[in-house]
Design a protein around this motif. Structure first.
Motif, PDB file in Angstrom:
ATOM      1  N   LEU A 285       0.831  -1.209   0.000  1.00 42.54           N
ATOM      2  CA  LEU A 285       0.000   0.000   0.000  1.00 42.54           C
ATOM      3  C   LEU A 285       0.860   1.252   0.000  1.00 42.54           C
ATOM      4  N   TYR A 286       1.858   1.307   0.885  1.00 45.39           N
ATOM      5  CA  TYR A 286       2.716   2.485   0.955  1.00 45.39           C
ATOM      6  C   TYR A 286       3.566   2.623  -0.298  1.00 45.39           C
ATOM      7  N   ARG A 287       3.989   1.522  -0.878  1.00 43.94           N
ATOM      8  CA  ARG A 287       4.756   1.593  -2.130  1.00 43.94           C
ATOM      9  C   ARG A 287       3.926   2.258  -3.221  1.00 43.94           C
TER      10      ARG A 287
ATOM     11  N   ASN B 197       4.815  14.445   2.090  1.00 43.69           N
ATOM     12  CA  ASN B 197       3.587  14.639   1.338  1.00 43.69           C
ATOM     13  C   ASN B 197       2.712  13.391   1.297  1.00 43.69           C
ATOM     14  N   ALA B 198       3.251  12.260   1.727  1.00 44.53           N
ATOM     15  CA  ALA B 198       2.461  11.025   1.766  1.00 44.53           C
ATOM     16  C   ALA B 198       2.015  10.679   3.183  1.00 44.53           C
ATOM     17  N   LEU B 199       2.194  11.613   4.125  1.00 46.57           N
ATOM     18  CA  LEU B 199       1.879  11.315   5.512  1.00 46.57           C
ATOM     19  C   LEU B 199       0.379  11.176   5.772  1.00 46.57           C
ATOM     20  N   ILE B 200      -0.452  11.878   5.004  1.00 46.16           N
ATOM     21  CA  ILE B 200      -1.899  11.808   5.254  1.00 46.16           C
ATOM     22  C   ILE B 200      -2.437  10.389   5.074  1.00 46.16           C
ATOM     23  N   PRO B 201      -2.180   9.719   3.930  1.00 51.33           N
ATOM     24  CA  PRO B 201      -2.654   8.326   3.838  1.00 51.33           C
ATOM     25  C   PRO B 201      -1.974   7.393   4.836  1.00 51.33           C
TER      26      PRO B 201
END
Length: 327
Positions: free
Chosen positions: A212-214, A247-251
């Motif tokens: 998911l994070y990838r 910038n990907a911290l929200i998800p």
């Protein structure tokens, strides 16, 4: 923000009331107090006197909803609904339906700390390992490391958590005798009993979280600000950690925050298999013993934690992204 939190808290309270009412109706529609008495007393021949005695001892001899014989406020307060449902709002859980009739509140407070010893290290390690593994795959994008990393994620997703438990207990407890196969001990001795379930639970969740994070990081590195950062001559690790990750911290917060209630409620499967006396094992025992008083209390606590968690997640959005405004 304060107005938003108050409004969300009010809506959450209404949801909590609805869940509490629905849970009460569901449990007492499926099983009447007489049925619950027969289940807990056991035996083939249960007399009506035994049933009435059990109901009196646990407060189920009162009317369920409204006491027609009482007057005024007593019509509501002198009911099972008031004792077993409304009292939950004041965090008064009462006693269990089992023969021992233990104090549910005391059991929850005691077992919660055991579950936290398992869940907090797992929660922190899960975030670090999943994010780090995903960043590694993105750093080596379109390489063999990325390919085999994705294959490993799919394999870990395809394997049941029970398989990890069985294989882990056989290898590390029976064959190599590195850790105890099950049980628990207080203090620092708990590390010997918790290290194996933490590692196995981490592996069982790493595939899904890493993949998911990838995908989220790959979406971010295709944006214009990443190309601008690369054009300025920034190294790839600097681009990933200084630009892509923030910038990907929200998800990431959304995904990690949804796991927070389980930090307090415990892991049902792992606590049961490893003999850890936490809330997860408490729920399993209540299900097997058909102790509905415990189950109603755990459902209420779970609802309360979920409502509070998603309010905290919304607040965290404003901390990691100044563009987010709560109104």
């Amino acid at each position: 923000m304060l107005n938003y939190v108050i409004r969300r808290g009010f809506y959450g309270f209404l949801i909590l009331l609805g869940v509490n009412l629905f849970t009460f109706l569901l449990f007492f529609t499926v099983n009447t107090p007489d049925d619950m008495a027969r289940l807990n007393i056991g035996g083939k021949r249960v007399t009506q006197e035994q049933i009435e005695k059990w109901k009196t001892e646990r407060g189920y001899d009162k009317p369920l909803y409204v006491n027609d014989k009482a007057s005024g406020l007593e019509r509501i307060t002198d009911t099972v609904f008031w004792d077993r449902s409304v009292s939950l709002l004041a965090l008064k859980f009462g006693r269990s339906d089992a023969r021992s009739a233990t104090d549910i509140g005391h059991e929850i407070r005691t077992r919660m700390w055991v579950s936290l010893q398992l869940a907090v290290p797992l929660f922190l390690l899960q975030i670090v390992a999943s994010v780090g593994f995903a960043l590694l795959l993105v750093f080596f994008k379109n390489s063999r490391i990325d390919f085999w990393g994705v294959v490993a994620c799919v394999l870990m997703l395809s394997i049941s958590s029970l398989f990890y438990i069985i294989v882990g207990q056989f290898l590390f407890s029976r064959m190599f005798r590195l850790v105890p196969i099950s049980g628990f001990a207080p203090g620092l001795d708990a590390v010997r009993f918790l290290i194996l379930p933490v590692i196995l639970s981490l592996l069982s969740r790493l595939g899904g979280e890493g993949r998911l994070y990838r995908a989220m990081f790959l979406e971010e590195i295709g944006r214009d600000y990443v190309r601008t950062a690369r054009a300025k001559g920034l190294s790839e690790p600097r681009v990933l950690f200084r630009h892509v990750l923030p910038n990907a911290l929200i998800p990431i917060i959304t995904s990690a925050g949804s796991y927070l209630p389980y930090v307090f409620l415990g892991s049902l499967v792992f606590e049961s298999f490893f003999g850890i006396p936490g809330l997860g094992a408490y729920v399993i025992d209540a299900i097997s013993g058909q102790d509905f008083a415990i189950l109603r209390s755990i459902v209420f606590i779970g609802s309360l934690l979920y409502i509070g968690t998603y309010i905290l997640i919304d607040i965290a959005y404003t901390w990691v992204d100044p563009r987010v405004r709560l109104s």
